[in-house]
Scaffold this active site. Sequence first.
Site, PDB file in Angstrom:
ATOM      1  N   SER A 144       1.079  -1.364   0.080  1.00 38.53           N
ATOM      2  CA  SER A 144      -0.038  -0.033  -0.119  1.00 38.53           C
ATOM      3  C   SER A 144       0.890   1.198   0.045  1.00 38.53           C
ATOM      4  O   SER A 144       2.032   1.087   0.405  1.00 38.53           O
ATOM      5  CB  SER A 144      -0.922   0.048   1.271  1.00 38.53           C
ATOM      6  OG  SER A 144      -1.717   1.303   1.397  1.00 38.53           O
ATOM      7  N   TYR A 157      -2.022   0.311  10.587  1.00 36.51           N
ATOM      8  CA  TYR A 157      -2.043  -0.452   9.002  1.00 36.51           C
ATOM      9  C   TYR A 157      -0.860  -0.045   8.475  1.00 36.51           C
ATOM     10  O   TYR A 157      -0.119  -1.171   7.925  1.00 36.51           O
ATOM     11  CB  TYR A 157      -2.965   0.129   8.625  1.00 36.51           C
ATOM     12  CG  TYR A 157      -3.364  -0.434   6.868  1.00 36.51           C
ATOM     13  CD1 TYR A 157      -4.021  -1.643   6.533  1.00 36.51           C
ATOM     14  CD2 TYR A 157      -3.016   0.591   6.105  1.00 36.51           C
ATOM     15  CE1 TYR A 157      -4.364  -1.772   5.418  1.00 36.51           C
ATOM     16  CE2 TYR A 157      -3.569   0.146   4.657  1.00 36.51           C
ATOM     17  CZ  TYR A 157      -3.992  -1.136   4.304  1.00 36.51           C
ATOM     18  OH  TYR A 157      -4.176  -1.534   3.070  1.00 36.51           O
TER      19      TYR A 157
HETATM   20  P1  NAI Z   1     -11.402  -6.184   0.024  1.00 34.98           P
HETATM   21  O1  NAI Z   1     -11.912  -6.130   1.570  1.00 34.98           O
HETATM   22  O2  NAI Z   1     -12.237  -5.613  -1.038  1.00 34.98           O
HETATM   23  O3  NAI Z   1     -10.606  -7.620  -0.252  1.00 34.98           O
HETATM   24  C1  NAI Z   1      -9.987  -8.223   0.550  1.00 34.98           C
HETATM   25  C2  NAI Z   1     -10.201  -9.624   0.670  1.00 34.98           C
HETATM   26  O4  NAI Z   1      -9.318 -10.230   1.597  1.00 34.98           O
HETATM   27  C3  NAI Z   1     -11.590 -10.136   1.141  1.00 34.98           C
HETATM   28  O5  NAI Z   1     -12.105 -11.101   0.365  1.00 34.98           O
HETATM   29  C4  NAI Z   1     -11.593 -10.618   2.445  1.00 34.98           C
HETATM   30  O6  NAI Z   1     -12.385 -11.668   2.712  1.00 34.98           O
HETATM   31  C5  NAI Z   1     -10.119 -11.346   2.391  1.00 34.98           C
HETATM   32  N1  NAI Z   1      -9.342 -11.636   3.644  1.00 34.98           N
HETATM   33  C6  NAI Z   1      -9.380 -10.518   4.541  1.00 34.98           C
HETATM   34  N2  NAI Z   1      -8.765 -11.047   5.447  1.00 34.98           N
HETATM   35  C7  NAI Z   1      -8.623 -12.270   5.361  1.00 34.98           C
HETATM   36  C8  NAI Z   1      -7.998 -13.370   6.035  1.00 34.98           C
HETATM   37  N3  NAI Z   1      -7.692 -13.170   7.545  1.00 34.98           N
HETATM   38  N4  NAI Z   1      -7.867 -14.685   5.562  1.00 34.98           N
HETATM   39  C9  NAI Z   1      -8.384 -14.703   4.216  1.00 34.98           C
HETATM   40  N5  NAI Z   1      -8.822 -13.677   3.526  1.00 34.98           N
HETATM   41  C10 NAI Z   1      -8.879 -12.610   4.033  1.00 34.98           C
HETATM   42  O7  NAI Z   1     -10.187  -5.098   0.229  1.00 34.98           O
HETATM   43  P2  NAI Z   1      -9.353  -4.652  -1.222  1.00 34.98           P
HETATM   44  O8  NAI Z   1      -9.424  -3.241  -1.054  1.00 34.98           O
HETATM   45  O9  NAI Z   1      -9.500  -5.403  -2.603  1.00 34.98           O
HETATM   46  O10 NAI Z   1      -7.840  -4.739  -0.696  1.00 34.98           O
HETATM   47  C11 NAI Z   1      -7.148  -6.147  -1.440  1.00 34.98           C
HETATM   48  C12 NAI Z   1      -5.589  -5.767  -0.697  1.00 34.98           C
HETATM   49  O11 NAI Z   1      -5.381  -4.457  -1.338  1.00 34.98           O
HETATM   50  C13 NAI Z   1      -5.201  -5.514   0.890  1.00 34.98           C
HETATM   51  O12 NAI Z   1      -4.253  -6.135   1.160  1.00 34.98           O
HETATM   52  C14 NAI Z   1      -5.399  -3.919   0.995  1.00 34.98           C
HETATM   53  O13 NAI Z   1      -4.448  -3.683   2.145  1.00 34.98           O
HETATM   54  C15 NAI Z   1      -4.651  -3.559  -0.204  1.00 34.98           C
HETATM   55  N6  NAI Z   1      -4.909  -2.200  -0.582  1.00 34.98           N
HETATM   56  C16 NAI Z   1      -6.086  -1.715  -0.852  1.00 34.98           C
HETATM   57  C17 NAI Z   1      -6.217  -0.563  -1.316  1.00 34.98           C
HETATM   58  C18 NAI Z   1      -7.432   0.187  -1.769  1.00 34.98           C
HETATM   59  O14 NAI Z   1      -7.682   1.323  -1.764  1.00 34.98           O
HETATM   60  N7  NAI Z   1      -8.625  -0.499  -1.868  1.00 34.98           N
HETATM   61  C19 NAI Z   1      -5.250   0.741  -1.449  1.00 34.98           C
HETATM   62  C20 NAI Z   1      -3.855  -0.217  -0.855  1.00 34.98           C
HETATM   63  C21 NAI Z   1      -3.968  -1.222  -0.531  1.00 34.98           C
END
Ligand code: NAI
Length: 259
Positions: A144, A157
């Site tokens: 991130s 975070y």
């Molecule tokens: P999201 O919440 O839409 O998707 C994340 C997925 O990870 C979900 O399906 C959730 O069930 C799964 N997950 C969470 N904890 C888990 C665990 N303990 N074990 C297995 N699965 C788990 O989130 P998003 O936004 O798609 O984020 C994806 C990655 O990108 C994350 O690592 C987040 O930190 C990173 N990120 C997101 C940004 C954004 O603006 N959306 C910006 C920078 C980084």
Amino acid sequence: MTDRLHDKTALITGAASGIGAAIADRFVAEGARVALVDRNEAGAGEVAARLNAAHPDRARVWAADVTDAERIAAVVAEAQAHFGRLDILINGAGVNVFAEPTELSAADWRRCLAVNLEGAWHAIQAVLPAMRKAGYGHIVNIASVHGHRIIPGAFPYPVAKHGLIGLTRSLGVQYAAEGIRVNSISPGLIRTPAAEAWLASLADPEAERARQREILPCKRLGEASEVAYAALFLASDEARFINATDLTMDGGRSQIYHD
Ligand code: NAI
């Protein structure tokens, strides 16, 4: 479709939603078979159904929590047996944990590091033996901009995301001579369910959405499909001399010192 991942296999954590799901979409469109790993089994099942409808038998779901090292090791072994091998690992599972530091509970501190940092390590540790044996593997961690810059109010975070970039660099160097590359992507604000949930938690979501757009040089939020294209490049042989590094993709925002 250009088949940039023809005949490759990838394990993607966090594949039920947002960036992980978009990476699964892109990888399958480019010829890969994918293991979708998420604690949200139903959500991952929907992604798999969509992918398999267009490209039969390319996606399979494993329900797992990345904080559970034993379960992740078992899932990796099953996915390797199912697909024959794993060429690519994408660590996408992550959670926002934002608190005023003095009010942060011990449980939330541990949850933040357990999911966002240790979860990636568990998956990497599980895929490494077979990748080392094969002398081939591409690992991409979704870090991130919080791993580079500090946004007040987002603790702890950024601690985990700084650690994830450190993990990327150290393991990328460690296994470079064995044909294994480890890189990370640092997205800025990307329109995903997690980002929408954060906006919805604020007093005036639309005002914050407009403010976020305004401070981005490109005047818009990023899309998960755009992160997926970066992951595609880094996970493909096209990027074979790129290792132990991080790709920031935030529309240029982190280059601004001040207005
Ligand atoms: P999201 O919440 O839409 O998707 C994340 C997925 O990870 C979900 O399906 C959730 O069930 C799964 N997950 C969470 N904890 C888990 C665990 N303990 N074990 C297995 N699965 C788990 O989130 P998003 O936004 O798609 O984020 C994806 C990655 O990108 C994350 O690592 C987040 O930190 C990173 N990120 C997101 C940004 C954004 O603006 N959306 C910006 C920078 C980084």
